[in-house]
Design a protein around this motif. Structure first.
Motif, PDB file in Angstrom:
ATOM      1  N   LEU A  32     -25.192  26.517  -9.372  1.00 49.97           N
ATOM      2  CA  LEU A  32     -26.214  25.534  -8.977  1.00 49.97           C
ATOM      3  C   LEU A  32     -26.912  24.900 -10.173  1.00 49.97           C
ATOM      4  CD1 LEU A  32     -27.847  27.285  -5.883  1.00 49.97           C
ATOM      5  CD2 LEU A  32     -26.281  25.329  -5.909  1.00 49.97           C
ATOM      6  N   TYR A  33     -26.841  25.545 -11.336  1.00 47.58           N
ATOM      7  CA  TYR A  33     -27.470  24.979 -12.532  1.00 47.58           C
ATOM      8  C   TYR A  33     -26.581  23.908 -13.182  1.00 47.58           C
ATOM      9  CZ  TYR A  33     -29.954  24.769 -16.996  1.00 47.58           C
ATOM     10  OH  TYR A  33     -30.660  24.338 -18.101  1.00 47.58           O
ATOM     11  N   SER A  34     -25.380  23.694 -12.653  1.00 55.84           N
ATOM     12  CA  SER A  34     -24.430  22.774 -13.287  1.00 55.84           C
ATOM     13  C   SER A  34     -24.994  21.380 -13.546  1.00 55.84           C
ATOM     14  CB  SER A  34     -23.160  22.680 -12.445  1.00 55.84           C
ATOM     15  OG  SER A  34     -22.486  23.915 -12.417  1.00 55.84           O
ATOM     16  N   PRO A  35     -25.741  20.751 -12.617  1.00 52.35           N
ATOM     17  CA  PRO A  35     -26.291  19.420 -12.924  1.00 52.35           C
ATOM     18  C   PRO A  35     -27.219  19.413 -14.127  1.00 52.35           C
ATOM     19  CG  PRO A  35     -26.347  19.824 -10.573  1.00 52.35           C
ATOM     20  CD  PRO A  35     -25.983  21.122 -11.214  1.00 52.35           C
ATOM     21  N   TRP A  36     -28.075  20.430 -14.245  1.00 56.61           N
ATOM     22  CA  TRP A  36     -28.984  20.502 -15.385  1.00 56.61           C
ATOM     23  C   TRP A  36     -28.202  20.778 -16.677  1.00 56.61           C
ATOM     24  CZ3 TRP A  36     -30.352  21.564 -10.503  1.00 56.61           C
ATOM     25  CH2 TRP A  36     -31.563  21.038 -10.047  1.00 56.61           C
ATOM     26  N   ALA A  37     -27.163  21.607 -16.560  1.00 60.14           N
ATOM     27  CA  ALA A  37     -26.309  21.871 -17.726  1.00 60.14           C
ATOM     28  C   ALA A  37     -25.608  20.594 -18.179  1.00 60.14           C
ATOM     29  CB  ALA A  37     -25.285  22.954 -17.384  1.00 60.14           C
ATOM     30  N   LYS A  38     -25.162  19.809 -17.224  1.00 60.74           N
ATOM     31  CA  LYS A  38     -24.470  18.558 -17.543  1.00 60.74           C
ATOM     32  C   LYS A  38     -25.411  17.577 -18.239  1.00 60.74           C
ATOM     33  CE  LYS A  38     -21.702  14.992 -15.283  1.00 60.74           C
ATOM     34  NZ  LYS A  38     -21.040  14.603 -14.024  1.00 60.74           N
ATOM     35  N   VAL A  39     -26.635  17.450 -17.737  1.00 58.04           N
ATOM     36  CA  VAL A  39     -27.600  16.522 -18.332  1.00 58.04           C
ATOM     37  C   VAL A  39     -27.999  16.991 -19.728  1.00 58.04           C
ATOM     38  CG1 VAL A  39     -29.947  15.612 -18.145  1.00 58.04           C
ATOM     39  CG2 VAL A  39     -28.465  15.662 -16.129  1.00 58.04           C
ATOM     40  N   ARG A  40     -28.236  18.300 -19.902  1.00 52.92           N
ATOM     41  CA  ARG A  40     -28.599  18.820 -21.226  1.00 52.92           C
ATOM     42  C   ARG A  40     -27.491  18.569 -22.244  1.00 52.92           C
ATOM     43  NH1 ARG A  40     -30.186  24.700 -21.894  1.00 52.92           N
ATOM     44  NH2 ARG A  40     -30.839  23.881 -23.914  1.00 52.92           N
ATOM     45  N   LYS A  41     -26.243  18.792 -21.820  1.00 57.96           N
ATOM     46  CA  LYS A  41     -25.107  18.574 -22.723  1.00 57.96           C
ATOM     47  C   LYS A  41     -25.005  17.103 -23.113  1.00 57.96           C
ATOM     48  CE  LYS A  41     -20.057  18.717 -22.785  1.00 57.96           C
ATOM     49  NZ  LYS A  41     -18.828  19.092 -22.046  1.00 57.96           N
ATOM     50  N   ARG A  42     -25.071  16.223 -22.126  1.00 59.19           N
ATOM     51  CA  ARG A  42     -24.927  14.791 -22.425  1.00 59.19           C
ATOM     52  C   ARG A  42     -26.077  14.277 -23.263  1.00 59.19           C
ATOM     53  NH1 ARG A  42     -22.059  11.240 -17.672  1.00 59.19           N
ATOM     54  NH2 ARG A  42     -20.262  12.603 -17.345  1.00 59.19           N
ATOM     55  N   ARG A  43     -27.287  14.733 -22.976  1.00 61.41           N
ATOM     56  CA  ARG A  43     -28.430  14.270 -23.777  1.00 61.41           C
ATOM     57  C   ARG A  43     -28.291  14.709 -25.223  1.00 61.41           C
ATOM     58  NH1 ARG A  43     -33.454  15.175 -19.471  1.00 61.41           N
ATOM     59  NH2 ARG A  43     -33.021  13.260 -18.261  1.00 61.41           N
ATOM     60  N   TYR A  44     -27.734  15.897 -25.444  1.00 59.26           N
ATOM     61  CA  TYR A  44     -27.542  16.343 -26.825  1.00 59.26           C
ATOM     62  C   TYR A  44     -26.501  15.475 -27.531  1.00 59.26           C
ATOM     63  CZ  TYR A  44     -26.382  19.089 -30.896  1.00 59.26           C
ATOM     64  OH  TYR A  44     -26.153  19.487 -32.197  1.00 59.26           O
ATOM     65  N   PHE A  45     -25.357  15.267 -26.867  1.00 58.79           N
ATOM     66  CA  PHE A  45     -24.304  14.478 -27.496  1.00 58.79           C
ATOM     67  C   PHE A  45     -24.708  13.011 -27.635  1.00 58.79           C
ATOM     68  CE2 PHE A  45     -21.467  18.039 -26.274  1.00 58.79           C
ATOM     69  CZ  PHE A  45     -20.861  18.227 -27.505  1.00 58.79           C
ATOM     70  N   TYR A  46     -25.366  12.450 -26.614  1.00 56.78           N
ATOM     71  CA  TYR A  46     -25.825  11.056 -26.719  1.00 56.78           C
ATOM     72  C   TYR A  46     -26.869  10.916 -27.821  1.00 56.78           C
ATOM     73  CZ  TYR A  46     -23.643   9.253 -22.414  1.00 56.78           C
ATOM     74  OH  TYR A  46     -22.757   8.821 -21.468  1.00 56.78           O
ATOM     75  N   GLY A  47     -27.839  11.833 -27.844  1.00 58.20           N
ATOM     76  CA  GLY A  47     -28.927  11.734 -28.806  1.00 58.20           C
ATOM     77  C   GLY A  47     -28.488  11.897 -30.243  1.00 58.20           C
ATOM     78  N   ASN A  48     -27.342  12.539 -30.464  1.00 60.21           N
ATOM     79  CA  ASN A  48     -26.824  12.720 -31.817  1.00 60.21           C
ATOM     80  C   ASN A  48     -25.688  11.753 -32.142  1.00 60.21           C
ATOM     81  OD1 ASN A  48     -28.106  15.251 -33.232  1.00 60.21           O
ATOM     82  ND2 ASN A  48     -27.839  15.808 -31.077  1.00 60.21           N
ATOM     83  N   SER A  49     -25.380  10.855 -31.208  1.00 60.20           N
ATOM     84  CA  SER A  49     -24.396   9.806 -31.465  1.00 60.20           C
ATOM     85  C   SER A  49     -25.147   8.534 -31.849  1.00 60.20           C
ATOM     86  CB  SER A  49     -23.532   9.556 -30.218  1.00 60.20           C
ATOM     87  OG  SER A  49     -22.828  10.729 -29.863  1.00 60.20           O
ATOM     88  N   LEU A  50     -24.959   8.073 -33.055  1.00 58.55           N
ATOM     89  CA  LEU A  50     -25.723   6.942 -33.590  1.00 58.55           C
ATOM     90  C   LEU A  50     -24.828   5.726 -33.780  1.00 58.55           C
ATOM     91  CD1 LEU A  50     -27.772   8.747 -36.408  1.00 58.55           C
ATOM     92  CD2 LEU A  50     -28.245   8.642 -33.953  1.00 58.55           C
ATOM     93  N   LEU A  51     -25.377   4.562 -33.482  1.00 62.37           N
ATOM     94  CA  LEU A  51     -24.762   3.275 -33.799  1.00 62.37           C
ATOM     95  C   LEU A  51     -25.743   2.495 -34.650  1.00 62.37           C
ATOM     96  CD1 LEU A  51     -22.762   0.954 -33.628  1.00 62.37           C
ATOM     97  CD2 LEU A  51     -23.701   0.376 -31.381  1.00 62.37           C
ATOM     98  N   ASP A  52     -25.361   2.225 -35.878  1.00 61.33           N
ATOM     99  CA  ASP A  52     -26.231   1.539 -36.830  1.00 61.33           C
ATOM    100  C   ASP A  52     -27.554   2.292 -37.005  1.00 61.33           C
ATOM    101  OD1 ASP A  52     -26.794  -0.493 -38.665  1.00 61.33           O
ATOM    102  OD2 ASP A  52     -27.822  -1.705 -37.178  1.00 61.33           O
ATOM    103  N   GLY A  53     -27.473   3.612 -36.985  1.00 62.85           N
ATOM    104  CA  GLY A  53     -28.644   4.441 -37.210  1.00 62.85           C
ATOM    105  C   GLY A  53     -29.503   4.697 -35.998  1.00 62.85           C
ATOM    106  N   ALA A  54     -29.203   4.088 -34.845  1.00 63.27           N
ATOM    107  CA  ALA A  54     -30.004   4.259 -33.631  1.00 63.27           C
ATOM    108  C   ALA A  54     -29.229   5.109 -32.623  1.00 63.27           C
ATOM    109  CB  ALA A  54     -30.358   2.914 -33.014  1.00 63.27           C
ATOM    110  N   PRO A  55     -29.891   6.102 -31.997  1.00 65.05           N
ATOM    111  CA  PRO A  55     -29.183   6.995 -31.081  1.00 65.05           C
ATOM    112  C   PRO A  55     -29.041   6.407 -29.685  1.00 65.05           C
ATOM    113  CG  PRO A  55     -31.459   7.686 -31.260  1.00 65.05           C
ATOM    114  CD  PRO A  55     -31.292   6.514 -32.201  1.00 65.05           C
ATOM    115  N   PHE A  56     -28.115   6.972 -28.916  1.00 63.90           N
ATOM    116  CA  PHE A  56     -27.982   6.681 -27.495  1.00 63.90           C
ATOM    117  C   PHE A  56     -28.843   7.678 -26.716  1.00 63.90           C
ATOM    118  CE2 PHE A  56     -24.276   4.920 -29.481  1.00 63.90           C
ATOM    119  CZ  PHE A  56     -23.944   3.801 -28.731  1.00 63.90           C
ATOM    120  N   ASP A  57     -28.978   7.447 -25.410  1.00 66.28           N
ATOM    121  CA  ASP A  57     -29.743   8.370 -24.569  1.00 66.28           C
ATOM    122  C   ASP A  57     -29.132   8.396 -23.181  1.00 66.28           C
ATOM    123  OD1 ASP A  57     -31.612  10.216 -23.815  1.00 66.28           O
ATOM    124  OD2 ASP A  57     -33.288   8.823 -23.723  1.00 66.28           O
ATOM    125  N   PHE A  58     -29.257   9.544 -22.510  1.00 68.08           N
ATOM    126  CA  PHE A  58     -28.746   9.709 -21.146  1.00 68.08           C
ATOM    127  C   PHE A  58     -29.926  10.057 -20.259  1.00 68.08           C
ATOM    128  CE2 PHE A  58     -26.510  12.235 -17.808  1.00 68.08           C
ATOM    129  CZ  PHE A  58     -25.695  11.222 -17.341  1.00 68.08           C
TER     130      PHE A  58
END
Length: 405
Positions: free
Chosen positions: A107-133
């Protein structure tokens, strides 16, 4: 003491700074609020010659018109992607997600999915600016429960009645194009860069053409039509996507996708012929029968990796956004080495090095992706968004469909 007010052009965050400690004019600075990168402007821009007052004329003479200012063309530049995360940080997220999934029976899978994506999005930068989920885990949970009920009903039907299982399969094939569109809408509308959301414009009629009707024709052509179907699917996903109000454009031709398969016309028959020849040459040897299997086990992953890499490069290299054209330069030998060593590390560590493998792979992929053009992406107007249900995305995830580019 003189002060200078620094204002972020993206989020309007302002801060008072001592003029004596300011860096040189044009130095790139990072906004502490939205993490946007912009050049420092400490001087007033020069007056526009076209609007500046003309020098006073002599008595009885008409004033000379001001000379029009020639526009200064912007210089093209290359915007780079990068990944700033590391395996140690992601391991902490991954292990907590794994344990909580076990404790909550999934049942925690949705929260796990959001935490994972936010980490990967937040550390993926384009021209020095991060993405967000920005997805809401509760919305994903509702979709996850509905998708789970669908999958559970199919599993029960497959054991109880063959006709019922076939009916569920036909139902899913019938709704699959709808799943593709809704999943794409959900993922893009919950993805942002510089506080501007991505979006996807639904075209269900075209979705049914490229994800159902054309695919039904592939078996009747012996697979020859497959490159064209893939081309149509990639074009559909790219051209209906947008960043704010600016649409993505797709420039590839169908023939380029057919050319990717040309080497396979030599490699596959050569592998099959070699296996058959060895089996006939050593007929009666108990190890001869295993040779074709070994050759297939060697050729198949190489072929699959080559096709996947070639499709990824071609799709990105044929995509543009506004005045920017993307460039992807993945190499088969690099990815083969990464996947092989990742698999060995995960296997020998009993899965504990899975976070390291994920971070390593994403860092390589983003390191070989750029966007070249004039200006930046921060001038693109943000489009208004509406909430979208997560059921389709979770249905696609449960049944293992990859809906990305």
């Amino acid at each position: 003491m003189p002060h200078f007010t620094l204002v972020c052009p993206v989020c309007n965050f302002s801060k008072e700074l001592d003029t004596n400690s300011l860096p040189p004019q044009g130095t790139k600075v990072t906004c502490p609020a939205c993490r946007s990168v912009f050049p420092l402007q400490t001087e007033e821009p020069p007056a526009d010659p076209a609007t500046a007052a003309a020098p006073p004329a002599a008595d009885g003479e008409a004033a000379a018109p001001a000379a029009p200012r020639k526009p200064i063309p912007e210089k093209p530049r290359t915007l780079t992607f990068s990944f700033t995360g590391n395996a140690r940080e992601y391991f902490g997220i991954w292990i907590v997600n794994t344990l909580l999934r076990i404790v909550t029976l999934g049942l925690y899978s949705p929260w796990a999915k959001v935490r994972k994506r936010r980490y990967f999005y937040g550390n993926s930068l384009l021209d020095g600016a991060p993405f967000d989920f920005l997805a809401d885990p509760w919305a994903i949970l509702r979709g996850w429960l509905i998708a789970g009920l669908f999958f559970g009903a199919y599993s029960f039907a497959s054991r109880a009645n063959v006709i019922a299982a076939l009916a569920f399969m036909l139902l899913f094939f019938a709704i699959f194009p709808w799943v593709v569109v809704r999943s794409r809408i959900f993922n893009l509308r919950n993805s942002t860069h510089r506080n501007i959301r991505f979006g996807f414009d639904p075209d269900y009629r075209e979705a049914y053409r490229v994800f159902l009707w054309w695919q039904l024709l592939v078996p009747f052509t012996g697979g020859v039509l497959m490159p064209y179907v893939i081309y149509r699917q990639k074009r559909f996903l790219v051209e209906n996507s947008r960043y704010g109000t600016t649409p993505f454009r797709f420039h590839a031709a169908a023939g380029e996708y057919f050319r990717i398969f040309l080497p396979l016309l030599v490699l596959i028959p050569l592998g099959i012929g070699t296996g058959v020849a060895v089996a006939l040459l050593f007929k009666g040897d108990k190890f001869a029968a295993a040779v074709p299997v070994l050759i297939f086990a060697l050729i198949y992953p190489i072929t699959a990796l080559y096709v996947q890499t070639a499709f990824t490069n071609l799709t990105w290299n044929s995509t543009s956004l506004g005045k920017h054209r993307f460039r992807c330069s993945l190499r088969v030998r690099d990815l083969a080495w990464i996947y092989l060593t990742n698999a060995a590390a995960v296997l020998l560590s009993l899965g504990l090095l899975a976070p390291w493998a994920a971070v390593r792979t994403l860092r390589y992929r983003l390191g070989h992706l750029t966007a070249s053009g004039v200006g930046g992406f921060d001038a693109i107007i943000a489009a208004s968004q509406q909430q979208i249900d997560a059921t389709a995305e979770e249905l696609g995830d449960l049944l293992g469909f990859d809906l990305g580019i």
